[in-house]
Design a protein around this motif. Sequence first.
Motif, PDB file in Angstrom:
ATOM      1  N   ALA A  43       1.097  -1.171  -0.059  1.00 32.00           N
ATOM      2  CA  ALA A  43      -0.309  -0.428  -0.069  1.00 32.00           C
ATOM      3  C   ALA A  43       1.048   0.973  -0.046  1.00 32.00           C
ATOM      4  CB  ALA A  43      -0.854   0.127   1.132  1.00 32.00           C
ATOM      5  N   GLU A  44       1.952   1.104   1.035  1.00 32.59           N
ATOM      6  CA  GLU A  44       2.890   2.092   1.208  1.00 32.59           C
ATOM      7  C   GLU A  44       3.152   2.516  -0.531  1.00 32.59           C
ATOM      8  OE1 GLU A  44       5.080   1.499   3.608  1.00 32.59           O
ATOM      9  OE2 GLU A  44       3.602   2.421   5.842  1.00 32.59           O
ATOM     10  N   GLU A  45       3.768   1.462  -1.008  1.00 38.97           N
ATOM     11  CA  GLU A  45       4.603   1.742  -1.945  1.00 38.97           C
ATOM     12  C   GLU A  45       3.262   2.358  -2.890  1.00 38.97           C
ATOM     13  OE1 GLU A  45       5.977  -1.975  -3.153  1.00 38.97           O
ATOM     14  OE2 GLU A  45       7.891  -2.052  -1.587  1.00 38.97           O
ATOM     15  N   LYS A  46       2.670   1.164  -3.637  1.00 37.94           N
ATOM     16  CA  LYS A  46       2.037   2.145  -4.439  1.00 37.94           C
ATOM     17  C   LYS A  46       1.070   3.342  -4.078  1.00 37.94           C
ATOM     18  CE  LYS A  46      -1.445   1.893  -7.944  1.00 37.94           C
ATOM     19  NZ  LYS A  46      -1.074   1.217  -8.845  1.00 37.94           N
ATOM     20  N   ALA A  47       0.937   4.403  -3.348  1.00 32.09           N
ATOM     21  CA  ALA A  47       0.450   5.404  -2.359  1.00 32.09           C
ATOM     22  C   ALA A  47       1.772   6.454  -2.586  1.00 32.09           C
ATOM     23  CB  ALA A  47       0.171   5.163  -0.826  1.00 32.09           C
ATOM     24  N   ASN A  48       3.153   5.713  -2.792  1.00 34.18           N
ATOM     25  CA  ASN A  48       4.654   6.717  -3.236  1.00 34.18           C
ATOM     26  C   ASN A  48       3.949   6.734  -4.274  1.00 34.18           C
ATOM     27  OD1 ASN A  48       6.233   7.932  -3.248  1.00 34.18           O
ATOM     28  ND2 ASN A  48       8.270   6.063  -3.557  1.00 34.18           N
ATOM     29  N   GLU A  49       3.799   5.329  -5.453  1.00 35.36           N
ATOM     30  CA  GLU A  49       3.597   5.916  -6.832  1.00 35.36           C
ATOM     31  C   GLU A  49       2.366   7.016  -7.364  1.00 35.36           C
ATOM     32  OE1 GLU A  49       3.145   1.803  -8.042  1.00 35.36           O
ATOM     33  OE2 GLU A  49       5.356   0.947  -8.160  1.00 35.36           O
ATOM     34  N   ILE A  50       1.811   6.959  -6.665  1.00 31.72           N
ATOM     35  CA  ILE A  50       0.337   7.625  -6.707  1.00 31.72           C
ATOM     36  C   ILE A  50       0.791   9.040  -6.697  1.00 31.72           C
ATOM     37  CG2 ILE A  50      -2.194   8.467  -6.154  1.00 31.72           C
ATOM     38  CD1 ILE A  50      -2.488   5.177  -5.795  1.00 31.72           C
ATOM     39  N   SER A  51       1.682   9.204  -5.428  1.00 35.34           N
ATOM     40  CA  SER A  51       2.050  10.922  -5.166  1.00 35.34           C
ATOM     41  C   SER A  51       2.766  11.250  -6.365  1.00 35.34           C
ATOM     42  CB  SER A  51       2.062  10.735  -3.522  1.00 35.34           C
ATOM     43  OG  SER A  51       3.396  12.048  -3.142  1.00 35.34           O
ATOM     44  N   ILE A  52       4.068  10.248  -6.027  1.00 32.69           N
ATOM     45  CA  ILE A  52       5.157  10.486  -7.459  1.00 32.69           C
ATOM     46  C   ILE A  52       4.426  11.279  -8.934  1.00 32.69           C
ATOM     47  CG2 ILE A  52       6.965   9.452  -8.967  1.00 32.69           C
ATOM     48  CD1 ILE A  52       7.588   8.397  -6.266  1.00 32.69           C
ATOM     49  N   GLU A  59       2.166  15.264 -12.660  1.00 32.09           N
ATOM     50  CA  GLU A  59       1.305  15.593 -13.242  1.00 32.09           C
ATOM     51  C   GLU A  59       0.763  17.091 -13.235  1.00 32.09           C
ATOM     52  OE1 GLU A  59      -2.388  13.079 -13.349  1.00 32.09           O
ATOM     53  OE2 GLU A  59      -1.179  11.564 -14.300  1.00 32.09           O
ATOM     54  N   PHE A  60       1.106  17.181 -11.859  1.00 32.91           N
ATOM     55  CA  PHE A  60       1.134  18.621 -11.406  1.00 32.91           C
ATOM     56  C   PHE A  60       1.992  19.574 -11.800  1.00 32.91           C
ATOM     57  CE2 PHE A  60       2.496  21.791  -7.909  1.00 32.91           C
ATOM     58  CZ  PHE A  60       1.066  22.123  -8.358  1.00 32.91           C
ATOM     59  N   ASN A  61       3.362  19.490 -12.030  1.00 33.38           N
ATOM     60  CA  ASN A  61       4.733  19.833 -12.188  1.00 33.38           C
ATOM     61  C   ASN A  61       4.544  19.863 -13.625  1.00 33.38           C
ATOM     62  OD1 ASN A  61       6.020  19.922 -10.095  1.00 33.38           O
ATOM     63  ND2 ASN A  61       7.070  18.066  -9.906  1.00 33.38           N
ATOM     64  N   ILE A  62       3.825  19.329 -14.841  1.00 27.98           N
ATOM     65  CA  ILE A  62       4.024  19.625 -16.108  1.00 27.98           C
ATOM     66  C   ILE A  62       2.223  19.975 -16.144  1.00 27.98           C
ATOM     67  CG2 ILE A  62       3.276  17.751 -17.897  1.00 27.98           C
ATOM     68  CD1 ILE A  62       4.616  15.450 -17.079  1.00 27.98           C
ATOM     69  N   GLU A  63       1.279  20.652 -15.209  1.00 27.80           N
ATOM     70  CA  GLU A  63       0.540  21.641 -15.502  1.00 27.80           C
ATOM     71  C   GLU A  63       0.393  22.361 -15.530  1.00 27.80           C
ATOM     72  OE1 GLU A  63      -4.157  21.592 -14.788  1.00 27.80           O
ATOM     73  OE2 GLU A  63      -3.307  19.813 -14.598  1.00 27.80           O
ATOM     74  N   LYS A  64       1.245  22.581 -14.448  1.00 25.38           N
ATOM     75  CA  LYS A  64       2.078  24.297 -13.658  1.00 25.38           C
ATOM     76  C   LYS A  64       2.012  24.837 -14.754  1.00 25.38           C
ATOM     77  CE  LYS A  64       4.750  24.009 -10.680  1.00 25.38           C
ATOM     78  NZ  LYS A  64       6.100  24.191  -9.346  1.00 25.38           N
ATOM     79  N   LEU A  65       4.118  23.810 -15.453  1.00 28.41           N
ATOM     80  CA  LEU A  65       4.271  23.796 -16.002  1.00 28.41           C
ATOM     81  C   LEU A  65       3.531  25.059 -17.382  1.00 28.41           C
ATOM     82  CD1 LEU A  65       7.299  24.924 -16.800  1.00 28.41           C
ATOM     83  CD2 LEU A  65       7.757  22.700 -18.156  1.00 28.41           C
ATOM     84  N   GLN A  66       2.632  23.625 -17.991  1.00 25.67           N
ATOM     85  CA  GLN A  66       2.178  24.431 -19.055  1.00 25.67           C
ATOM     86  C   GLN A  66       1.230  25.176 -18.464  1.00 25.67           C
ATOM     87  OE1 GLN A  66      -0.045  21.322 -19.365  1.00 25.67           O
ATOM     88  NE2 GLN A  66       0.979  20.018 -20.937  1.00 25.67           N
ATOM     89  N   LEU A  67       0.734  25.804 -18.047  1.00 24.93           N
ATOM     90  CA  LEU A  67       0.112  26.606 -16.992  1.00 24.93           C
ATOM     91  C   LEU A  67       0.722  28.259 -17.354  1.00 24.93           C
ATOM     92  CD1 LEU A  67      -2.324  25.857 -14.525  1.00 24.93           C
ATOM     93  CD2 LEU A  67      -2.807  26.691 -16.895  1.00 24.93           C
ATOM     94  N   VAL A  68       2.612  28.014 -16.777  1.00 22.26           N
ATOM     95  CA  VAL A  68       3.410  29.033 -16.467  1.00 22.26           C
ATOM     96  C   VAL A  68       3.340  29.298 -17.288  1.00 22.26           C
ATOM     97  CG1 VAL A  68       5.899  29.784 -15.394  1.00 22.26           C
ATOM     98  CG2 VAL A  68       3.702  28.502 -13.634  1.00 22.26           C
ATOM     99  N   GLU A  69       3.591  28.937 -18.768  1.00 24.47           N
ATOM    100  CA  GLU A  69       4.528  29.262 -20.010  1.00 24.47           C
ATOM    101  C   GLU A  69       2.951  29.362 -20.729  1.00 24.47           C
ATOM    102  OE1 GLU A  69       7.380  28.965 -21.558  1.00 24.47           O
ATOM    103  OE2 GLU A  69       7.797  28.248 -19.796  1.00 24.47           O
TER     104      GLU A  69
END
Length: 308
Positions: A90-99, A104-114
């Motif tokens: 469960a922790e590994e899965k949660a870590n994968e989901i978090s990563i 995805e957040f960083n990509i979307e944030k970068l797209q919005l910033v650009e």
Amino acid sequence: MNGYDVTDIVFVVSVVGEEHYLGHSTDLSDIAALSRRAWSLFPSRVVGDRSIDLELPIPGRSGSRRIGKMNDADVSKQIQQMVRFIRQEAEEKANEISISAEEEFNIEKLQLVEAEKKKIRQEYERKEKQVEIRKKIEYSMQLNASRIKVLQAQDDLVNSMKEDAAKELLNVSHHHHILNVTHHDHEYKHLLKELIVQSLLRLKEPAVLLRCRKDDAHLVESALESAKEDYAAKANVHPPDIIIDHKVYLPPAPSHHHAHGPSCSGGVVLASIDGKIVCENTLDARLDVAFRKKLPEIRKSLYGQVVA
């Protein structure tokens, strides 16, 4: 027992050689409940010998392995191991989901910033162009205003020169009103005769009407016969009839008393008897003609270039 997933833990109770399927789950609370249910359904006082078989999922493989018959301690120990395994998964899965979510957040944030940067750059470029256009318009307006000022100053200077020349014309015809017969008076009389002859050559009429200033009437009368003879000789015609208009005279010379009224610095105006042809040969008219013809030369002499 084919209805469960490969990651589920399967509870099977063996009683007197017979297997009883109780259930399967990956939830910790469900596992504990199934364990309690297994012991409660088959107590030792009823069954005698009892044991629980567990089928555990094999990590990284499709399938499971069966654990042999266990007593209470072995079951508890095995459950703790399963709990740790499930928690780790469960922790590994949660870590994968978090990563993944972070990426995805960083990509979307970068797209919005650009995208916002692009909007800001476009807005800045648009405003910069507007500023440049305003600067060009203001510069053009200032340049035109400066040119107009220069042209106005040049025109003022040229007009002042014309005014000075018009004042000098008064010296041609003014002094004979003060003195009786002078050298200056003789010169102006000769000028009047030449103006009359020139006008006659322009009109080429057998009879003309002559107008002059009232103060110049006696000089015109004294020069009239000589002017007729000169014209007849030059045009090879009979001397024309010249009628002096004593009813309508040309305006008097400019003065402080009549600064804004019509004025005439001297000269004559000849016209045909019917008035259809007029030759204005006054000093003021000749000044205007000469000034228009000489204006390019005057400007070039004053400013070094010909201004259209």
